[in-house]
Scaffold this active site. Structure first.
Site, PDB file in Angstrom:
ATOM      1  N   GLY A  40       1.002  -1.062   0.196  1.00  0.00           N
ATOM      2  CA  GLY A  40       0.050  -0.029  -0.039  1.00  0.00           C
ATOM      3  C   GLY A  40       0.784   1.466   0.038  1.00  0.00           C
ATOM      4  N   CYS A  42       1.889   3.124   2.529  1.00  0.00           N
ATOM      5  CA  CYS A  42       2.714   3.101   3.519  1.00  0.00           C
ATOM      6  C   CYS A  42       4.134   2.562   3.095  1.00  0.00           C
ATOM      7  CB  CYS A  42       2.470   2.322   4.793  1.00  0.00           C
ATOM      8  SG  CYS A  42       3.720   2.139   5.804  1.00  0.00           S
ATOM      9  N   LYS A  51      10.897   7.952   5.047  1.00  0.00           N
ATOM     10  CA  LYS A  51      12.181   7.626   6.246  1.00  0.00           C
ATOM     11  C   LYS A  51      13.247   7.477   5.492  1.00  0.00           C
ATOM     12  CE  LYS A  51       9.141   8.840   7.793  1.00  0.00           C
ATOM     13  NZ  LYS A  51       7.646   8.954   7.685  1.00  0.00           N
ATOM     14  N   THR A 143      -8.968  -0.047   1.553  1.00  0.00           N
ATOM     15  CA  THR A 143      -8.311   0.748   0.092  1.00  0.00           C
ATOM     16  C   THR A 143      -7.607   2.027   0.567  1.00  0.00           C
ATOM     17  OG1 THR A 143     -10.715   1.577   0.225  1.00  0.00           O
ATOM     18  CG2 THR A 143     -10.300  -0.567  -1.064  1.00  0.00           C
ATOM     19  N   GLY A 144      -7.684   2.329   1.503  1.00  0.00           N
ATOM     20  CA  GLY A 144      -6.609   3.242   1.998  1.00  0.00           C
ATOM     21  C   GLY A 144      -6.980   4.949   1.339  1.00  0.00           C
ATOM     22  N   GLU A 187       8.380  16.876   6.465  1.00  0.00           N
ATOM     23  CA  GLU A 187       9.169  15.688   6.320  1.00  0.00           C
ATOM     24  C   GLU A 187       9.950  15.899   4.952  1.00  0.00           C
ATOM     25  OE1 GLU A 187       7.106  12.518   9.074  1.00  0.00           O
ATOM     26  OE2 GLU A 187       7.706  11.781   7.136  1.00  0.00           O
ATOM     27  N   VAL A 237      -4.042  29.810   0.515  1.00  0.00           N
ATOM     28  CA  VAL A 237      -3.424  29.641  -1.300  1.00  0.00           C
ATOM     29  C   VAL A 237      -4.631  30.032  -2.081  1.00  0.00           C
ATOM     30  CG1 VAL A 237      -2.703  28.124  -2.872  1.00  0.00           C
ATOM     31  CG2 VAL A 237      -1.675  28.208  -0.471  1.00  0.00           C
ATOM     32  N   LEU A 319      -2.946   6.953   9.890  1.00  0.00           N
ATOM     33  CA  LEU A 319      -1.760   6.438  10.105  1.00  0.00           C
ATOM     34  C   LEU A 319      -1.477   4.993  10.315  1.00  0.00           C
ATOM     35  CD1 LEU A 319      -1.235   8.371  13.643  1.00  0.00           C
ATOM     36  CD2 LEU A 319      -0.043   8.846  11.906  1.00  0.00           C
ATOM     37  N   HIS A 444      21.233   5.565  32.050  1.00  0.00           N
ATOM     38  CA  HIS A 444      22.199   6.783  31.952  1.00  0.00           C
ATOM     39  C   HIS A 444      23.486   6.408  31.158  1.00  0.00           C
ATOM     40  CE1 HIS A 444      24.131  10.770  32.580  1.00  0.00           C
ATOM     41  NE2 HIS A 444      25.179  10.022  32.759  1.00  0.00           N
TER      42      HIS A 444
HETATM   43  P1  FAD Z   1      -3.052   2.311   1.973  1.00  0.00           P
HETATM   44  O1  FAD Z   1      -1.718   2.096   2.556  1.00  0.00           O
HETATM   45  O2  FAD Z   1      -3.226   3.349   1.392  1.00  0.00           O
HETATM   46  O3  FAD Z   1      -3.364   0.756   1.134  1.00  0.00           O
HETATM   47  C1  FAD Z   1      -4.451   0.786   0.429  1.00  0.00           C
HETATM   48  C2  FAD Z   1      -4.167  -0.089  -0.672  1.00  0.00           C
HETATM   49  O4  FAD Z   1      -5.489  -0.666  -1.113  1.00  0.00           O
HETATM   50  C3  FAD Z   1      -3.383   0.255  -1.863  1.00  0.00           C
HETATM   51  O5  FAD Z   1      -2.279  -0.592  -2.146  1.00  0.00           O
HETATM   52  C4  FAD Z   1      -4.372   0.459  -2.902  1.00  0.00           C
HETATM   53  O6  FAD Z   1      -3.570   0.255  -4.220  1.00  0.00           O
HETATM   54  C5  FAD Z   1      -5.306  -0.679  -2.628  1.00  0.00           C
HETATM   55  N1  FAD Z   1      -6.510  -0.577  -3.409  1.00  0.00           N
HETATM   56  C6  FAD Z   1      -7.426   0.440  -3.207  1.00  0.00           C
HETATM   57  N2  FAD Z   1      -8.268   0.487  -3.779  1.00  0.00           N
HETATM   58  C7  FAD Z   1      -8.523  -0.880  -4.298  1.00  0.00           C
HETATM   59  C8  FAD Z   1      -9.424  -1.964  -4.821  1.00  0.00           C
HETATM   60  N3  FAD Z   1     -10.419  -1.614  -5.299  1.00  0.00           N
HETATM   61  N4  FAD Z   1      -8.941  -3.252  -5.350  1.00  0.00           N
HETATM   62  C9  FAD Z   1      -7.582  -3.533  -4.968  1.00  0.00           C
HETATM   63  N5  FAD Z   1      -6.679  -2.920  -4.275  1.00  0.00           N
HETATM   64  C10 FAD Z   1      -7.197  -1.442  -3.857  1.00  0.00           C
HETATM   65  N6  FAD Z   1       1.979   6.789   8.654  1.00  0.00           N
HETATM   66  C11 FAD Z   1       2.457   6.453   9.688  1.00  0.00           C
HETATM   67  O7  FAD Z   1       1.893   6.388  10.794  1.00  0.00           O
HETATM   68  N7  FAD Z   1       3.815   6.816   9.718  1.00  0.00           N
HETATM   69  C12 FAD Z   1       4.587   7.507   9.007  1.00  0.00           C
HETATM   70  O8  FAD Z   1       5.776   7.818   8.879  1.00  0.00           O
HETATM   71  C13 FAD Z   1       3.818   8.085   7.653  1.00  0.00           C
HETATM   72  N8  FAD Z   1       4.493   8.524   6.606  1.00  0.00           N
HETATM   73  C14 FAD Z   1       3.793   8.671   5.511  1.00  0.00           C
HETATM   74  C15 FAD Z   1       4.467   9.278   4.416  1.00  0.00           C
HETATM   75  C16 FAD Z   1       3.984   9.717   3.437  1.00  0.00           C
HETATM   76  C17 FAD Z   1       4.784  10.347   2.167  1.00  0.00           C
HETATM   77  C18 FAD Z   1       2.458   9.341   3.138  1.00  0.00           C
HETATM   78  C19 FAD Z   1       1.679   9.761   1.772  1.00  0.00           C
HETATM   79  C20 FAD Z   1       1.849   8.650   4.000  1.00  0.00           C
HETATM   80  C21 FAD Z   1       2.511   8.386   5.357  1.00  0.00           C
HETATM   81  N9  FAD Z   1       1.877   7.832   6.593  1.00  0.00           N
HETATM   82  C22 FAD Z   1       2.577   7.441   7.527  1.00  0.00           C
HETATM   83  C23 FAD Z   1       0.410   7.563   6.360  1.00  0.00           C
HETATM   84  C24 FAD Z   1       0.223   5.871   5.895  1.00  0.00           C
HETATM   85  O9  FAD Z   1       0.874   5.606   4.635  1.00  0.00           O
HETATM   86  C25 FAD Z   1      -1.182   5.444   5.963  1.00  0.00           C
HETATM   87  O10 FAD Z   1      -1.650   5.824   7.197  1.00  0.00           O
HETATM   88  C26 FAD Z   1      -1.193   3.931   5.744  1.00  0.00           C
HETATM   89  O11 FAD Z   1      -0.528   3.526   4.348  1.00  0.00           O
HETATM   90  C27 FAD Z   1      -2.794   3.716   5.558  1.00  0.00           C
HETATM   91  O12 FAD Z   1      -2.805   2.358   5.430  1.00  0.00           O
HETATM   92  P2  FAD Z   1      -4.257   1.575   4.733  1.00  0.00           P
HETATM   93  O13 FAD Z   1      -3.891   0.168   4.976  1.00  0.00           O
HETATM   94  O14 FAD Z   1      -5.420   1.960   5.440  1.00  0.00           O
HETATM   95  O15 FAD Z   1      -4.147   1.895   3.182  1.00  0.00           O
END
Ligand code: FAD
Length: 466
Positions: A40, A42, A51, A143-144, A187, A237, A319, A444
């Site tokens: 995903g 992350c 990172k 699906t994030g 970041e 903006v 997160l 320490h």
């Molecule tokens: P996601 O990681 O978004 O995964 C969802 C997945 O579902 C994706 O792979 C997508 O392709 C798939 N998908 C979507 N729809 C479909 C579908 N219909 N069929 C099949 N697949 C599908 N969080 C932290 O806790 N610490 C950090 O340091 C941090 N740094 C970050 C830095 C950046 C630059 C970004 C953009 C985000 C960061 N985050 C961080 C946030 C973190 O990435 C998200 O909170 C986390 O990935 C959410 O997880 P999730 O499983 O909900 O979804």
């Protein structure tokens, strides 16, 4: 047609962790991911690559700013090889996503690559290299999210970019304009500032990292200003345009005065939006709310009783570790268990340097709720460990209930506080008092001594080293 106890749609930290926990609990599990790699946002374009770049740019920054004082002379100039930096980042991503392939194999989870789309509440069509439909007794939507933008901004993904493109630039910007002073923008802003870019941050609110305790944003702003990052706070903006290789950002302050910034890149980092495109949620009876999030109850169950949703696509902090906790919780609910998440104890972290980390209530929240509290703060510069590493910025602040001494919030800025916050989470999980923390032995010299000292300060204003 293949049939499963659980199908997970999306393989981010929410989805893949949910799938593993389902498999551990004996359920026949499938995971569906539209991209070729698992992990995903992350693992591919979020936590891990950001990172990796923060670490690389930190090494470079140390080399040009601190090595001489440490007594390390480098003959000739220290130069950035951005191509190699980005390639190393990608190899970290590749290793990490391959690790998820391994975990899916190990747990006998069947992986489908393709777009998952509900036909009804128990059937999911997967459109990929070869189309197929599977049956699932239960489904977990994971699906994030995707980067959000402002309605009038046209993201060309070359000069007007999101975090995804910012993780793979082919040149160091001369002037990077960042819209949004939240975690992701800061970041990435620090990465390119360390590499030599001028960085300007335009933020609508009157401070950066607005959701965190105000004292943290004040200290972080102070440090960033020393690093010559520019801030335009309380600025809205109004226009973003591109002219050849230039990105022009116009914004107005509260008095209506307009500024116009010219840069070679503009990073739009105004948050993320839940992602449900192509999911066909309504066919399964799943409802979305007006923010586009999948609507869930306190058990993360959607309007369809056999379908759950977790992570960025539902309410709450966006997160990775929040998504993971929810993944485990839903798997255990499906297995008939009664798990629970205390959302108050999900820590928030910013991986700039100094790092920023917090858990529990901010001072602003306690004041608003009318809760009487006491505060103990200890500066990092008073620690021997901080002086040894020349990381003297920041502090630890502990807020405790005025009557009971129970810790209500811990707010930290300094070296390695992303790791130190785990102590505060543990303490609060066990409802520790400030005095409980103060009476624990802390090795320490460590940065963790600042936690003990802040707890001493909160207990009876009796810090030992300040
Ligand atoms: P996601 O990681 O978004 O995964 C969802 C997945 O579902 C994706 O792979 C997508 O392709 C798939 N998908 C979507 N729809 C479909 C579908 N219909 N069929 C099949 N697949 C599908 N969080 C932290 O806790 N610490 C950090 O340091 C941090 N740094 C970050 C830095 C950046 C630059 C970004 C953009 C985000 C960061 N985050 C961080 C946030 C973190 O990435 C998200 O909170 C986390 O990935 C959410 O997880 P999730 O499983 O909900 O979804």
């Amino acid at each position: 047609m293949k049939s499963y106890d659980v199908a997970v749609i999306g393989s981010g930290p929410g989805g893949y962790v949910a799938a593993i926990r389902c498999a551990q609990l004996g359920m026949k599990t499938a995971i569906i991911e539209k991209y070729n790699t698992l992990g995903g946002t992350c693992l591919n374009v979020g936590c891990i690559p950001s990172k990796a770049l923060l670490d690389s740019s930190h090494h470079y920054h140390d080399a040009i700013t601190h090595f001489e004082e440490h007594g390390i002379d480098i003959p000739g100039d220290v130069k950035v090889n951005l191509k190699q930096m980005i390639a190393r980042k990608q190899s970290v991503v590749d290793q990490t996503t391959k690790g998820i392939d391994f975990l899916m194999d190990k747990n006998k989870i069947e992986v489908y690559h393709g777009m998952g789309s509900f036909k009804d509440a128990t059937h999911i069509e997967i459109k990929g290299d070869s189309d197929t439909t599977i049956e699932a007794k239960n489904t977990i939507i994971a699906t994030g999210s995707k980067p959000a933008s402002l309605p009038f901004i046209e993201l060309d993904k070359e000069r007007i970019i999101t975090s995804t493109e910012a993780l793979s630039l082919t040149e160091i910007p001369k002037h990077l304009i960042i819209i949004g002073g939240g975690v992701i923008g800061l970041e990435l802003g620090q990465v390119y500032r360390r590499l030599g870019a001028d960085v300007s941050v335009v933020e609508f609110m009157d401070r950066i990292i607005p959701g965190m305790d105000a004292s943290l944003s004040k200290e972080l702003t102070k440090v960033f200003k020393k690093q010559k990052m520019k801030f335009y706070l309380s600025h809205k903006v109004t226009e973003v345009t591109r002219k050849a290789k230039e990105a022009i950002v116009k914004a107005t302050d509260k008095k209506g005065e307009e500024i116009s910034l010219k840069g070679d890149y503009c990073l739009v980092s105004v948050g993320r939006r839940p992602y449900t495109d192509g999911l066909n949620a309504e066919a399964a009876g799943v409802k979305l709310n007006d923010k586009g999030q999948v609507e869930v109850d306190e058990h993360l169950r959607t309007a369809a009783s056999n379908i759950y949703a977790i992570g960025d696509v539902v309410r709450g902090a966006m997160l990775a570790h929040k998504a993971e906790e929810e993944g485990v919780m839903v798997a255990e609910i499906i297995a008939g268990q009664k798990p629970h998440i205390d959302y108050n104890l999900i820590p928030g972290v910013v991986y700039t340097w100094p790092e920023v980390a917090a858990v529990g209530k901010t001072e602003e929240e306690l004041k608003e709720a009318g809760i009487e509290y006491k505060s103990g703060q200890f500066p990092m510069r008073a620690l021997g460990r901080s002086r040894a590493s020349m990381d003297t910025d920041g502090f630890v602040k502990i807020l405790a209930d005025k009557q009971t001494d129970e810790v209500l919030g811990v707010h930290m800025i300094g070296a390695r506080v992303a790791d130190l916050i785990a102590e505060a989470v543990t303490a609060m999980e066990y409802r520790a008092s400030a005095e409980d923390i103060a009476r624990m032995s802390h090795a320490h010299p460590t940065y963790a001594e600042a936690v003990k000292e802040a707890a001493l300060a909160a207990t009876e204003n009796r810090a030992l080293h300040s």
